[in-house]
Motif scaffolding. Structure first.
Motif, PDB file in Angstrom:
ATOM      1  N   PHE A 123       0.923  -0.692   0.088  1.00  0.00           N
ATOM      2  CA  PHE A 123      -0.033   0.538   0.196  1.00  0.00           C
ATOM      3  C   PHE A 123       0.735   1.309   0.082  1.00  0.00           C
ATOM      4  CE2 PHE A 123      -1.893  -3.136   1.933  1.00  0.00           C
ATOM      5  CZ  PHE A 123      -3.038  -3.813   1.603  1.00  0.00           C
ATOM      6  N   ALA A 124       0.800   1.965  -1.026  1.00  0.00           N
ATOM      7  CA  ALA A 124       1.367   3.402  -1.198  1.00  0.00           C
ATOM      8  C   ALA A 124       0.721   5.065  -0.658  1.00  0.00           C
ATOM      9  CB  ALA A 124       2.516   3.608  -2.263  1.00  0.00           C
ATOM     10  N   ILE A 125       1.347   5.317  -0.350  1.00  0.00           N
ATOM     11  CA  ILE A 125       0.610   6.978   0.257  1.00  0.00           C
ATOM     12  C   ILE A 125       1.424   8.129  -0.146  1.00  0.00           C
ATOM     13  CG2 ILE A 125       0.038   6.334   2.034  1.00  0.00           C
ATOM     14  CD1 ILE A 125      -3.298   7.400   1.773  1.00  0.00           C
ATOM     15  N   VAL A 126       0.503   8.564  -0.084  1.00  0.00           N
ATOM     16  CA  VAL A 126       1.304  10.185   0.144  1.00  0.00           C
ATOM     17  C   VAL A 126       0.123  10.674   1.100  1.00  0.00           C
ATOM     18  CG1 VAL A 126       1.986  12.841  -0.643  1.00  0.00           C
ATOM     19  CG2 VAL A 126       2.293  10.787  -1.930  1.00  0.00           C
ATOM     20  N   LEU A 127       0.593  11.776   2.458  1.00  0.00           N
ATOM     21  CA  LEU A 127       0.550  12.528   3.642  1.00  0.00           C
ATOM     22  C   LEU A 127       1.227  13.407   3.450  1.00  0.00           C
ATOM     23  CD1 LEU A 127       0.839   9.904   6.212  1.00  0.00           C
ATOM     24  CD2 LEU A 127      -1.211  10.735   5.116  1.00  0.00           C
ATOM     25  N   GLY A 130       0.466  18.747   7.285  1.00  0.00           N
ATOM     26  CA  GLY A 130      -0.187  20.102   7.189  1.00  0.00           C
ATOM     27  C   GLY A 130      -1.906  19.253   7.062  1.00  0.00           C
ATOM     28  N   THR A 131      -2.526  20.464   7.943  1.00  0.00           N
ATOM     29  CA  THR A 131      -4.277  20.216   7.740  1.00  0.00           C
ATOM     30  C   THR A 131      -4.819  19.276   6.655  1.00  0.00           C
ATOM     31  OG1 THR A 131      -5.426  22.181   6.839  1.00  0.00           O
ATOM     32  CG2 THR A 131      -4.184  22.229   9.257  1.00  0.00           C
ATOM     33  N   ARG A 132      -5.609  18.383   6.756  1.00  0.00           N
ATOM     34  CA  ARG A 132      -6.957  18.415   5.771  1.00  0.00           C
ATOM     35  C   ARG A 132      -6.251  19.395   4.607  1.00  0.00           C
ATOM     36  NH1 ARG A 132     -12.329  15.263   7.624  1.00  0.00           N
ATOM     37  NH2 ARG A 132     -11.006  13.747   8.847  1.00  0.00           N
ATOM     38  N   LYS A 133      -7.330  20.279   4.917  1.00  0.00           N
ATOM     39  CA  LYS A 133      -7.572  21.819   4.109  1.00  0.00           C
ATOM     40  C   LYS A 133      -6.585  21.814   2.489  1.00  0.00           C
ATOM     41  CE  LYS A 133     -10.693  25.672   3.986  1.00  0.00           C
ATOM     42  NZ  LYS A 133     -11.892  25.866   5.606  1.00  0.00           N
ATOM     43  N   TYR A 140      -0.930  14.292  -6.141  1.00  0.00           N
ATOM     44  CA  TYR A 140      -0.247  13.677  -6.131  1.00  0.00           C
ATOM     45  C   TYR A 140      -0.202  11.994  -6.684  1.00  0.00           C
ATOM     46  CZ  TYR A 140      -1.589   9.742  -2.946  1.00  0.00           C
ATOM     47  OH  TYR A 140      -2.436   8.786  -2.585  1.00  0.00           O
ATOM     48  N   ARG A 141       0.919  11.828  -7.723  1.00  0.00           N
ATOM     49  CA  ARG A 141       0.954  10.594  -8.413  1.00  0.00           C
ATOM     50  C   ARG A 141       1.884   9.759  -7.959  1.00  0.00           C
ATOM     51  NH1 ARG A 141       1.418  12.284 -14.008  1.00  0.00           N
ATOM     52  NH2 ARG A 141       3.953  12.364 -14.026  1.00  0.00           N
ATOM     53  N   THR A 152      -0.653   3.376 -12.474  1.00  0.00           N
ATOM     54  CA  THR A 152      -0.543   5.071 -11.554  1.00  0.00           C
ATOM     55  C   THR A 152      -2.219   4.958 -10.993  1.00  0.00           C
ATOM     56  OG1 THR A 152       0.702   5.042 -13.855  1.00  0.00           O
ATOM     57  CG2 THR A 152      -0.673   7.217 -12.501  1.00  0.00           C
ATOM     58  N   TRP A 153      -1.822   5.996  -9.395  1.00  0.00           N
ATOM     59  CA  TRP A 153      -2.337   6.072  -8.459  1.00  0.00           C
ATOM     60  C   TRP A 153      -2.622   7.454  -8.877  1.00  0.00           C
ATOM     61  CZ3 TRP A 153      -6.824   4.923  -6.258  1.00  0.00           C
ATOM     62  CH2 TRP A 153      -7.224   5.598  -5.889  1.00  0.00           C
ATOM     63  N   GLU A 154      -3.764   8.340  -8.694  1.00  0.00           N
ATOM     64  CA  GLU A 154      -3.500   9.645  -8.864  1.00  0.00           C
ATOM     65  C   GLU A 154      -4.601  10.070  -7.253  1.00  0.00           C
ATOM     66  OE1 GLU A 154      -2.683  11.990 -12.946  1.00  0.00           O
ATOM     67  OE2 GLU A 154      -3.071   9.628 -13.237  1.00  0.00           O
ATOM     68  N   ALA A 155      -4.238  10.703  -6.874  1.00  0.00           N
ATOM     69  CA  ALA A 155      -5.565  11.663  -5.995  1.00  0.00           C
ATOM     70  C   ALA A 155      -5.190  12.694  -5.402  1.00  0.00           C
ATOM     71  CB  ALA A 155      -5.652  10.203  -4.398  1.00  0.00           C
ATOM     72  N   THR A 156      -5.198  12.672  -4.000  1.00  0.00           N
ATOM     73  CA  THR A 156      -5.241  14.072  -3.265  1.00  0.00           C
ATOM     74  C   THR A 156      -4.329  13.616  -2.061  1.00  0.00           C
ATOM     75  OG1 THR A 156      -7.099  14.693  -3.697  1.00  0.00           O
ATOM     76  CG2 THR A 156      -6.567  15.855  -1.887  1.00  0.00           C
ATOM     77  N   PRO A 157      -3.164  14.231  -1.623  1.00  0.00           N
ATOM     78  CA  PRO A 157      -2.698  13.821  -0.006  1.00  0.00           C
ATOM     79  C   PRO A 157      -3.792  13.562   0.911  1.00  0.00           C
ATOM     80  CG  PRO A 157      -1.764  15.518  -1.254  1.00  0.00           C
ATOM     81  CD  PRO A 157      -2.514  14.933  -1.752  1.00  0.00           C
ATOM     82  N   ARG A 158      -3.586  13.035   2.163  1.00  0.00           N
ATOM     83  CA  ARG A 158      -4.150  13.009   3.241  1.00  0.00           C
ATOM     84  C   ARG A 158      -3.160  13.507   4.085  1.00  0.00           C
ATOM     85  NH1 ARG A 158      -7.945   8.645   5.098  1.00  0.00           N
ATOM     86  NH2 ARG A 158      -8.492   7.747   2.989  1.00  0.00           N
TER      87      ARG A 158
END
Lengths: 201, 201
Positions: A123-127, A130-133, A140-141, A152-158
């Motif tokens: 499981f790979a993710i970018v955090l 900072g705050t959620r806002k 991130y990609r 490829t996985w693209e999403a909003t950082p947590r």
């Protein structure tokens, strides 16, 4: 630090994080749920695994990481390679590094675990530190590339406030199994291309 | 149709598909392995699942599909949407459609199965109605998109001669679990963007 406000068993109770800024008044049945997402609750150490018990303010997170977790590498730039070495190590393993760009620090986490018995997954993710806002201003990609294949996985950082556990539980991150890891790995090392961008929304 | 050459138990034996064009001479221990990949062996019906027992030449595959599997939809163009409806149907389910472009027919397969007990996964892949050599001239992209997330898999199409089973076994396709499917699905229907391109290699 946790505030020491006493939680009263009354229908409407002051919240646990009232002294750190939260001014909501909720029915006591709503309280535990709200506290899980309250933006005023303290930040925990964002390092995966439950070994570090540090808690503090958002502003203190980076200095905590720099002092207590010196081994974490930081790379500068919006487009870097997150190289996870020895991905064949047995058992649950975490790879962590920091990426610094757009005046912010991002934590990159690759976690190998057996969510389902007998089926190891990555499981790979970018955090964002900072705050959620703040996190909503970025995208991130993550990209695995090689052998005429690309995943490829693209999403909003947590936000680190939300942490990685829920994202992994919901597969809301780049998920791949050991067979895919081997398709892209080179000599047991897996390079993940990480690109962070600002979001136009 | 399978050729009727008798397989002799000699150190060097004529191959099963000699009458359909294969001229290799191999030690008998190498034979079963070679026959699995021999380009002269007959084509099986490419529809996933083992229910259709049809075999024949590559040239006959399309007419077989059009006559025996009339319900399969075909869309024209290199960039289409493969809409899988009712992805919550229980048990093992296959969704199949055809895409026609660059003078070729491609088969799109989405398969839901429990490769690991208690863990349902989806596997999506593109096959060329053609040889492995022809397939190497193309690339495909499968993309799930929505809720500020995107999951993309890019690879070379498989030849229907190789089939989907091995690709699914090795996770050499787009793999995602039910949690991810729900992130991208709309009312139980999942749209997969499929783009086929010619390859410059």
């Amino acid at each position: 630090m946790r505030s020491s406000v006493v939680v009263l068993e009354m229908p409407f109770a002051e919240l646990r994080y009232a002294t750190t800024g939260c001014s909501l008044t909720l029915h006591h049945t709503e309280k535990p749920e709200h506290e899980d997402i309250c933006e005023y609750r303290p930040y925990s150490c964002p390092c995966p695994g439950a070994s570090c018990k540090w808690q503090g303010s958002l502003e203190a997170v980076m200095s905590h990481l720099m002092h207590a977790h010196k081994s974490i590498t930081t790379l500068q730039g919006e487009d870097i390679v997150f190289l996870a070495t020895d991905i064949n190590l047995p058992g649950a393993v975490d790879w962590v590094m920091m990426q610094s760009c757009f005046g912010h620090h991002f934590m990159l986490v690759l976690e190998k675990q057996e969510k389902y018995e007998g089926h190891q997954q990555f499981f790979a993710i970018v955090l964002l530190i900072g705050t959620r806002k703040q996190a909503e201003n970025f995208a991130y990609r993550l990209e695995l590339n090689g052998n005429r294949r690309r995943l490829t996985w693209e999403a909003t950082p947590r936000s680190i406030h939300d942490g990685v556990a829920a994202a992994i539980m919901n597969s809301d991150c780049l998920v791949f199994d050991t067979a895919i890891a081997h398709l892209f790995a080179d000599n047991g090392n897996l390079g993940i291309n990480v690109t962070i961008s600002t979001c136009c929304q």
